[in-house]
Design a protein around this motif. Sequence first.
Motif, PDB file in Angstrom:
ATOM      1  N   LEU A   1       0.087   3.940  -7.793  1.00  0.00           N
ATOM      2  CA  LEU A   1       0.332   2.896  -8.780  1.00  0.00           C
ATOM      3  C   LEU A   1      -0.976   2.321  -9.304  1.00  0.00           C
ATOM      4  CD1 LEU A   1       2.144   0.866 -10.285  1.00  0.00           C
ATOM      5  CD2 LEU A   1       2.173  -0.531  -8.201  1.00  0.00           C
ATOM      6  N   ALA A   2      -1.914   2.043  -8.414  1.00  0.00           N
ATOM      7  CA  ALA A   2      -3.202   1.469  -8.818  1.00  0.00           C
ATOM      8  C   ALA A   2      -3.954   2.424  -9.754  1.00  0.00           C
ATOM      9  CB  ALA A   2      -4.051   1.162  -7.584  1.00  0.00           C
ATOM     10  N   TYR A   3      -3.872   3.720  -9.452  1.00  0.00           N
ATOM     11  CA  TYR A   3      -4.581   4.690 -10.300  1.00  0.00           C
ATOM     12  C   TYR A   3      -3.928   4.794 -11.674  1.00  0.00           C
ATOM     13  CZ  TYR A   3      -6.945   8.840 -11.931  1.00  0.00           C
ATOM     14  OH  TYR A   3      -7.694   9.711 -12.678  1.00  0.00           O
ATOM     15  N   PHE A   4      -2.606   4.871 -11.724  1.00  0.00           N
ATOM     16  CA  PHE A   4      -1.911   4.953 -13.011  1.00  0.00           C
ATOM     17  C   PHE A   4      -2.166   3.705 -13.848  1.00  0.00           C
ATOM     18  CE2 PHE A   4       1.328   7.793 -10.712  1.00  0.00           C
ATOM     19  CZ  PHE A   4       0.656   8.944 -11.102  1.00  0.00           C
ATOM     20  N   LEU A   5      -2.230   2.546 -13.202  1.00  0.00           N
ATOM     21  CA  LEU A   5      -2.528   1.313 -13.920  1.00  0.00           C
ATOM     22  C   LEU A   5      -3.959   1.321 -14.460  1.00  0.00           C
ATOM     23  CD1 LEU A   5      -0.873  -1.422 -11.652  1.00  0.00           C
ATOM     24  CD2 LEU A   5      -0.053  -0.573 -13.855  1.00  0.00           C
ATOM     25  N   THR A   6      -4.876   1.870 -13.671  1.00  0.00           N
ATOM     26  CA  THR A   6      -6.277   1.936 -14.104  1.00  0.00           C
ATOM     27  C   THR A   6      -6.431   2.829 -15.324  1.00  0.00           C
ATOM     28  OG1 THR A   6      -7.039   1.606 -11.828  1.00  0.00           O
ATOM     29  CG2 THR A   6      -8.628   2.511 -13.388  1.00  0.00           C
ATOM     30  N   VAL A   7      -5.759   3.981 -15.322  1.00  0.00           N
ATOM     31  CA  VAL A   7      -5.809   4.879 -16.477  1.00  0.00           C
ATOM     32  C   VAL A   7      -5.198   4.194 -17.701  1.00  0.00           C
ATOM     33  CG1 VAL A   7      -5.038   7.085 -17.428  1.00  0.00           C
ATOM     34  CG2 VAL A   7      -5.772   6.948 -15.050  1.00  0.00           C
ATOM     35  N   SER A   8      -4.071   3.500 -17.507  1.00  0.00           N
ATOM     36  CA  SER A   8      -3.446   2.773 -18.612  1.00  0.00           C
ATOM     37  C   SER A   8      -4.396   1.712 -19.162  1.00  0.00           C
ATOM     38  CB  SER A   8      -2.149   2.108 -18.135  1.00  0.00           C
ATOM     39  OG  SER A   8      -1.226   3.066 -17.664  1.00  0.00           O
TER      40      SER A   8
ATOM     41  N   HIS B   1       5.527   5.360 -17.396  1.00  0.00           N
ATOM     42  CA  HIS B   1       6.681   5.952 -16.711  1.00  0.00           C
ATOM     43  C   HIS B   1       6.358   6.203 -15.240  1.00  0.00           C
ATOM     44  CE1 HIS B   1      10.160   8.615 -16.040  1.00  0.00           C
ATOM     45  NE2 HIS B   1       9.313   9.409 -15.418  1.00  0.00           N
ATOM     46  N   CYS B   2       5.189   6.801 -14.995  1.00  0.00           N
ATOM     47  CA  CYS B   2       4.799   7.106 -13.611  1.00  0.00           C
ATOM     48  C   CYS B   2       4.550   5.831 -12.805  1.00  0.00           C
ATOM     49  CB  CYS B   2       3.542   7.977 -13.602  1.00  0.00           C
ATOM     50  SG  CYS B   2       3.779   9.640 -14.279  1.00  0.00           S
ATOM     51  N   SER B   3       3.861   4.864 -13.393  1.00  0.00           N
ATOM     52  CA  SER B   3       3.572   3.633 -12.664  1.00  0.00           C
ATOM     53  C   SER B   3       4.838   2.818 -12.431  1.00  0.00           C
ATOM     54  CB  SER B   3       2.530   2.791 -13.421  1.00  0.00           C
ATOM     55  OG  SER B   3       2.955   2.518 -14.742  1.00  0.00           O
ATOM     56  N   GLY B   4       5.771   2.880 -13.383  1.00  0.00           N
ATOM     57  CA  GLY B   4       7.038   2.187 -13.196  1.00  0.00           C
ATOM     58  C   GLY B   4       7.830   2.763 -12.031  1.00  0.00           C
ATOM     59  N   ARG B   5       7.816   4.081 -11.889  1.00  0.00           N
ATOM     60  CA  ARG B   5       8.485   4.719 -10.759  1.00  0.00           C
ATOM     61  C   ARG B   5       7.811   4.350  -9.445  1.00  0.00           C
ATOM     62  NH1 ARG B   5       9.531  10.984 -12.276  1.00  0.00           N
ATOM     63  NH2 ARG B   5       9.853  11.049 -10.010  1.00  0.00           N
TER      64      ARG B   5
ATOM     65  N   SER C   1      14.681  -0.256 -13.527  1.00  0.00           N
ATOM     66  CA  SER C   1      13.767   0.691 -14.162  1.00  0.00           C
ATOM     67  C   SER C   1      13.043   0.058 -15.344  1.00  0.00           C
ATOM     68  CB  SER C   1      14.535   1.934 -14.614  1.00  0.00           C
ATOM     69  OG  SER C   1      15.568   1.578 -15.523  1.00  0.00           O
ATOM     70  N   GLY C   2      13.782  -0.692 -16.182  1.00  0.00           N
ATOM     71  CA  GLY C   2      13.146  -1.341 -17.320  1.00  0.00           C
ATOM     72  C   GLY C   2      12.147  -2.397 -16.906  1.00  0.00           C
ATOM     73  N   SER C   3      12.503  -3.181 -15.904  1.00  0.00           N
ATOM     74  CA  SER C   3      11.599  -4.232 -15.423  1.00  0.00           C
ATOM     75  C   SER C   3      10.328  -3.632 -14.842  1.00  0.00           C
ATOM     76  CB  SER C   3      12.304  -5.080 -14.359  1.00  0.00           C
ATOM     77  OG  SER C   3      13.462  -5.681 -14.874  1.00  0.00           O
ATOM     78  N   GLY C   4      10.467  -2.508 -14.128  1.00  0.00           N
ATOM     79  CA  GLY C   4       9.297  -1.855 -13.540  1.00  0.00           C
ATOM     80  C   GLY C   4       8.312  -1.400 -14.588  1.00  0.00           C
ATOM     81  N   VAL C   5       8.819  -0.817 -15.668  1.00  0.00           N
ATOM     82  CA  VAL C   5       7.947  -0.345 -16.749  1.00  0.00           C
ATOM     83  C   VAL C   5       7.255  -1.514 -17.436  1.00  0.00           C
ATOM     84  CG1 VAL C   5       7.906   0.778 -19.006  1.00  0.00           C
ATOM     85  CG2 VAL C   5       9.243   1.783 -17.148  1.00  0.00           C
TER      86      VAL C   5
ATOM     87  N   ALA D   1       2.400  -4.666 -18.553  1.00  0.00           N
ATOM     88  CA  ALA D   1       1.789  -5.979 -18.768  1.00  0.00           C
ATOM     89  C   ALA D   1       0.471  -6.118 -18.010  1.00  0.00           C
ATOM     90  CB  ALA D   1       2.760  -7.081 -18.347  1.00  0.00           C
ATOM     91  N   ILE D   2       0.407  -5.555 -16.810  1.00  0.00           N
ATOM     92  CA  ILE D   2      -0.798  -5.708 -15.980  1.00  0.00           C
ATOM     93  C   ILE D   2      -2.046  -5.140 -16.659  1.00  0.00           C
ATOM     94  CG2 ILE D   2      -1.886  -5.045 -13.793  1.00  0.00           C
ATOM     95  CD1 ILE D   2       0.904  -5.214 -12.510  1.00  0.00           C
ATOM     96  N   PRO D   3      -2.064  -3.855 -17.076  1.00  0.00           N
ATOM     97  CA  PRO D   3      -3.279  -3.348 -17.743  1.00  0.00           C
ATOM     98  C   PRO D   3      -3.514  -3.980 -19.110  1.00  0.00           C
ATOM     99  CG  PRO D   3      -1.538  -1.706 -17.801  1.00  0.00           C
ATOM    100  CD  PRO D   3      -1.058  -2.790 -16.893  1.00  0.00           C
ATOM    101  N   ALA D   4      -2.419  -4.345 -19.810  1.00  0.00           N
ATOM    102  CA  ALA D   4      -2.588  -4.960 -21.127  1.00  0.00           C
ATOM    103  C   ALA D   4      -3.328  -6.282 -21.024  1.00  0.00           C
ATOM    104  CB  ALA D   4      -1.219  -5.153 -21.780  1.00  0.00           C
ATOM    105  N   VAL D   5      -2.935  -7.104 -20.073  1.00  0.00           N
ATOM    106  CA  VAL D   5      -3.599  -8.395 -19.870  1.00  0.00           C
ATOM    107  C   VAL D   5      -5.033  -8.186 -19.376  1.00  0.00           C
ATOM    108  CG1 VAL D   5      -3.585 -10.517 -18.502  1.00  0.00           C
ATOM    109  CG2 VAL D   5      -1.448  -9.640 -19.458  1.00  0.00           C
ATOM    110  N   ALA D   6      -5.208  -7.220 -18.466  1.00  0.00           N
ATOM    111  CA  ALA D   6      -6.540  -6.981 -17.889  1.00  0.00           C
ATOM    112  C   ALA D   6      -7.552  -6.573 -18.957  1.00  0.00           C
ATOM    113  CB  ALA D   6      -6.455  -5.909 -16.805  1.00  0.00           C
TER     114      ALA D   6
END
Length: 355
Positions: A85-92, A278-282, A293-297, A302-307
């Motif tokens: 999850l941390a890696y997918f968020l970092t790429v995003s 999609h991957c980070s939401g899963r 599923s929608g809330s996870g995505v 929101a996390i990378p967008a704000v960051a």
Amino acid sequence: MKKLTPSQFFAMLICTRAFSMMTFLPESTANALELMLGTVLSTVFQIVIICGMAAFHKRFPNDDPCTLVVSRSKWAGRGVCTMYLAYFLTVSFYVIGTFTYFMDYYFSDYIPRLMIVLSVAACGIYVAMSGLGVIGKTGTVLFVLFLFVTSILVISSLEDFTFVDFHLAERNVGKGIFHSAVSELARSSYLAVIVFLLPSIKGNAAKTSMYFLFTRLALVEIVLGFITMILGDYTLLAKLPFFALAAFSRTAIIERYDAAVMGVWVMLSVYKLGVYFHCSGRCLRYVFPKLGSGSGVIITAAIPAVATLFWLLPHKWESIAYAGLSPIPLIFLGGVIPLLCLIFVKKGARSDEKA
């Protein structure tokens, strides 16, 4: 859950790499020969990683590393899921920031950075929530578009092609090739996507991944070669060498070919965000099974967008863009974790519960 066909999986991987290819930022010490040989060396290493993934998939065909470890140990599984999850968020984070930075650079008088971030994140959420089947079909269309614009760009630039700008004379070629290989590996975030989506692929996922690696190698070499041998030293000065080459090209199809290239680049950026959302939401739903599923995505978008706003609003994104990602997390997620699962996890009954 609908699975991807081999052709859809292939196109999806090409599209996620194509965005990075079109936002290629050479370093001041970059050399075309070193970049191209470094790409070959990186591909060899990635083949080794793919072979490890193939062994993992053969032994656990219905699992990715997250679901496999979760089915054996709740807390260990959550730890593995958190790393992915941390890696997918970092790429995003990098995709949103890079897209916003360059959109602001070329159209700074029209769109504030905050609105660009919100827009691209919202589009990425829409793609991610469309489902894996739609993501696969969309990737096929985008792959054809990318191949088309790249082919026209190459053909229209043939008359300006020269080997002089290769700058073959170097004192320490070995060090430069190794450095380029490491940089190329760091840009290969799709390796984490491959191992994560292995059970979601129809047919031989490992063989499809190998076809992708060789196709990606050919595309990267062609693009790098043409950019450096046509733009020359200007490659090191241009913010977007791929876009600059499109701006300089002369085509009979459209007068402003750079606009067509920019349009495809925008679609690729949204698509890549959709894949990683999609991957980070899963992943997030593996950690918190009760989450929808929608809330996870939405949360993982929101996390990378704000960051990104912490670097974009004070205009400090260049320090992030040129720093790049480290290849170490990717090696660990794509190679080490599947290998550890092969060594320590015994094949047996598993939970079929899917997030």
